[in-house]
Design a protein around this motif. Structure first.
Motif, PDB file in Angstrom:
ATOM      1  N   CYS A 186       0.830  -1.212   0.000  1.00 45.59           N
ATOM      2  CA  CYS A 186       0.000   0.000   0.000  1.00 45.59           C
ATOM      3  C   CYS A 186       0.861   1.257   0.000  1.00 45.59           C
ATOM      4  O   CYS A 186       0.558   2.229  -0.708  1.00 45.59           O
ATOM      5  N   TRP A 246       2.281   1.579  -3.468  1.00 44.98           N
ATOM      6  CA  TRP A 246       1.255   2.031  -4.396  1.00 44.98           C
ATOM      7  C   TRP A 246       1.030   3.536  -4.256  1.00 44.98           C
ATOM      8  O   TRP A 246       0.926   4.251  -5.254  1.00 44.98           O
ATOM      9  N   THR A 247       0.981   4.022  -3.014  1.00 48.67           N
ATOM     10  CA  THR A 247       0.786   5.449  -2.773  1.00 48.67           C
ATOM     11  C   THR A 247       1.905   6.274  -3.392  1.00 48.67           C
ATOM     12  O   THR A 247       1.657   7.296  -4.032  1.00 48.67           O
TER      13      THR A 247
END
Length: 64
Positions: A44, A47-48
């Protein structure tokens, strides 16, 4: 222990990271515990970072 973001030199496309996140969640039946939870958190974060980089470059980012 908090997850460590990936090194800045190894940025993968957000779409690729998103596919890995989805595959991870499916592989554990939606239950994220222990190592799978840590891997999910790292992904995550990656991805950010990838989304932010793609937006800076003017790329279109598809939502999950």
């Amino acid at each position: 222990m908090s997850p460590t973001p990936p090194p800045s030199g190894s940025l993968r496309p957000a779409e690729q990271v998103n596919a890995e996140i989805r595959a991870l969640v499916v592989s554990v039946g939606g239950w994220l515990y222990g190592e799978s939870r840590r891997r999910y958190e790292v992904l995550c974060l990656e991805w950010t970072v990838a989304v932010a980089a793609e937006r800076r470059c003017g790329d279109v980012v598809k939502a999950a």
